[in-house]
Design an enzyme around this catalytic site. Structure first.
Site, PDB file in Angstrom:
ATOM      1  CG  HIS A 326      -1.888  -1.155   1.209  1.00 36.29           C
ATOM      2  ND1 HIS A 326      -2.924  -1.257   2.102  1.00 36.29           N
ATOM      3  CD2 HIS A 326      -1.968  -2.260   0.419  1.00 36.29           C
ATOM      4  CE1 HIS A 326      -3.607  -2.386   1.872  1.00 36.29           C
ATOM      5  NE2 HIS A 326      -3.032  -3.003   0.859  1.00 36.29           N
ATOM      6  CD  GLU A 328      -1.963   4.398   3.298  1.00 31.81           C
ATOM      7  OE1 GLU A 328      -3.124   4.678   3.636  1.00 31.81           O
ATOM      8  OE2 GLU A 328      -1.681   3.562   2.410  1.00 31.81           O
ATOM      9  CB  CYS A 352      -6.786  -0.405   4.806  1.00 31.84           C
ATOM     10  SG  CYS A 352      -5.111  -1.059   4.593  1.00 31.84           S
ATOM     11  CB  CYS A 355      -1.962   1.600   6.083  1.00 29.10           C
ATOM     12  SG  CYS A 355      -1.625   0.818   4.481  1.00 29.10           S
TER      13      CYS A 355
END
Length: 404
Positions: A326, A328, A352, A355
């Site tokens: 992801h 992040e 999410c 993260c």
């Protein structure tokens, strides 16, 4: 810089063009003394050098490692030339890097990049960082020749598929006068006939078309953000502050911090073009004390995995997404400084369940979203409620983007 994957879904701009566009975007970083898209009269900063004052133009810069990873972005500030500042801060990591600059560097920066081992320099055909003189130009040429620097001079090529029409912008409530003014200010900052004097015919026409597309792209990013507001999320409103203290970063009430936040969200939006995911491209930026410590987008951890899963359909997301890194996560792993405690993360989508704990353990305290903070339901099993719960507990101060 190594070759990039040729199978990326977002093909509206190449990696090299994007990095140069980011450098030009960073030149427009909002200062306390100027507007975000300031006019040509306000684009120079004064540096004191001994008994005389030399005028240098503000410069945005991007450093990219040999493996294609974006190492750092910055701009001229606090009396320090943008490139010089990055080279000194990251002295042990810049050898072999490519530098993407919003202007041809001055001799001062050129000698430092040669000494640091930078191998390639790209910049657009605009006025240089220094006040144009034959003497300064000759010095930069000598340094580049001595350092065997690979030079590339071009405007970023933004394909029309990334652009939206003026009519579409107007339909979103943006006035034609605003569109014209934004385009004019970008053009005043960068377009310079004198710098293009060596071009003729089709080369000049292509350069002009490339520049016009870039101006339109910057304008649509800028105006979409300008017509939105950042407000403290309702989930954060119950958080109390000790008496006499204020929020460290408050883009809701501080105009300058609002401009910074929107500029960083614009940068995050631009980096989405590096993702390989057609439906859920995400970009993010981590900043602390106005230092950009990381820029990230979502993608696969290796080209081997990317080749295997790239063409899977939405119905096969369960096979594909466990391998996805992801935005992040990517930013936190690739940040150019260890300590981001108390920093700010600007992200185009709500973090999410994967993260959120990583952002928390890194010590980041403020999250600025390019979207409203609301429940998200996806077919793939990602949980966004975890982030909202952490905001309610006061782990993060969260600012969300809402439309005027």
């Amino acid at each position: 810089m190594s070759n990039q994957s040729t199978r990326r879904v977002n093909t509206g701009i190449t990696a090299e063009s994007l990095y140069l566009a980011v450098a030009m975007w960073m030149e427009m970083f909002p200062e306390l003394t100027e507007e975000q898209f300031s006019s040509v009269e306000n684009r120079e900063t004064t540096a004191d050098s001994g008994k005389m004052k030399d005028l240098y133009r503000k410069v945005g810069c991007v450093l990219v490692q040999e493996n294609g990873r974006l190492l750092a972005v910055d701009h001229s500030r606090d009396g320090v030339h943008g490139l010089a500042g990055l080279l000194v801060k990251l002295h042990d990591r810049v050898k072999g890097c490519s530098a993407f600059l919003s202007r041809k560097p001055c001799p001062y920066c050129a000698k430092l990049l040669v000494q640091a081992g930078v191998t390639g320099v790209s910049y657009p055909p605009v006025e240089p960082e220094y006040r144009y003189t034959t003497k300064e130009d000759d010095r930069v040429r000598v340094l580049f020749d001595a350092g065997q620097i690979t030079l590339s001079v071009y405007f970023p090529q933004v394909k029309t598929e990334l652009l939206i029409s003026d009519q579409e912008l107007v339909a979103k409530g943006i006035l034609m006068n605003e569109i014209r003014d934004s385009c004019r200010l970008v053009s005043e900052r960068f377009w310079n006939e004198e710098s293009l004097r060596w071009m003729t015919g089709s080369s000049l026409e292509q350069t002009y078309n490339d520049f016009q597309n870039l101006v339109k792209w910057f304008t649509q990013i800028n105006l979409s953000l300008k017509h939105s507001k950042l407000k403290l999320s309702a989930h954060s409103e119950g958080i109390s502050f000790p008496e006499g203290t204020t929020r460290a970063f408050d883009p809701e009430h501080n105009f300058h911090e609002e401009q910074i936040a929107k500029h960083m969200l614009g940068l995050a939006m631009m980096t989405i073009q590096r993702t390989v995911e057609p439906n859920t491209g995400v970009g993010c930026v981590i900043m602390k004390n106005n230092d950009v410590m990381a820029v990230g987008w979502n993608g696969f951890p290796s080209k081997v995995i990317e080749e295997e899963f790239h063409d899977l359909s939405d119905q096969e997301r369960d096979k594909k997404y466990p391998f996805f890194v992801h935005a992040e996560q990517n930013a936190l792993l690739m940040r150019n400084k260890t300590n981001v405690n108390g920093g700010i993360i600007f992200v185009t989508k709500i973090p999410c369940h994967e993260c959120t704990p990583l952002v928390k353990v890194a010590g980041i305290e403020t999250v600025v979203l390019a979207t409203p903070l609301k429940s998200i339901k996806e077919i793939y099993r990602l949980n966004y409620e975890v982030f909202q719960e952490e905001v309610k507990k006061g782990t993060f101060l969260c600012y969300e983007m809402v439309t005027d």
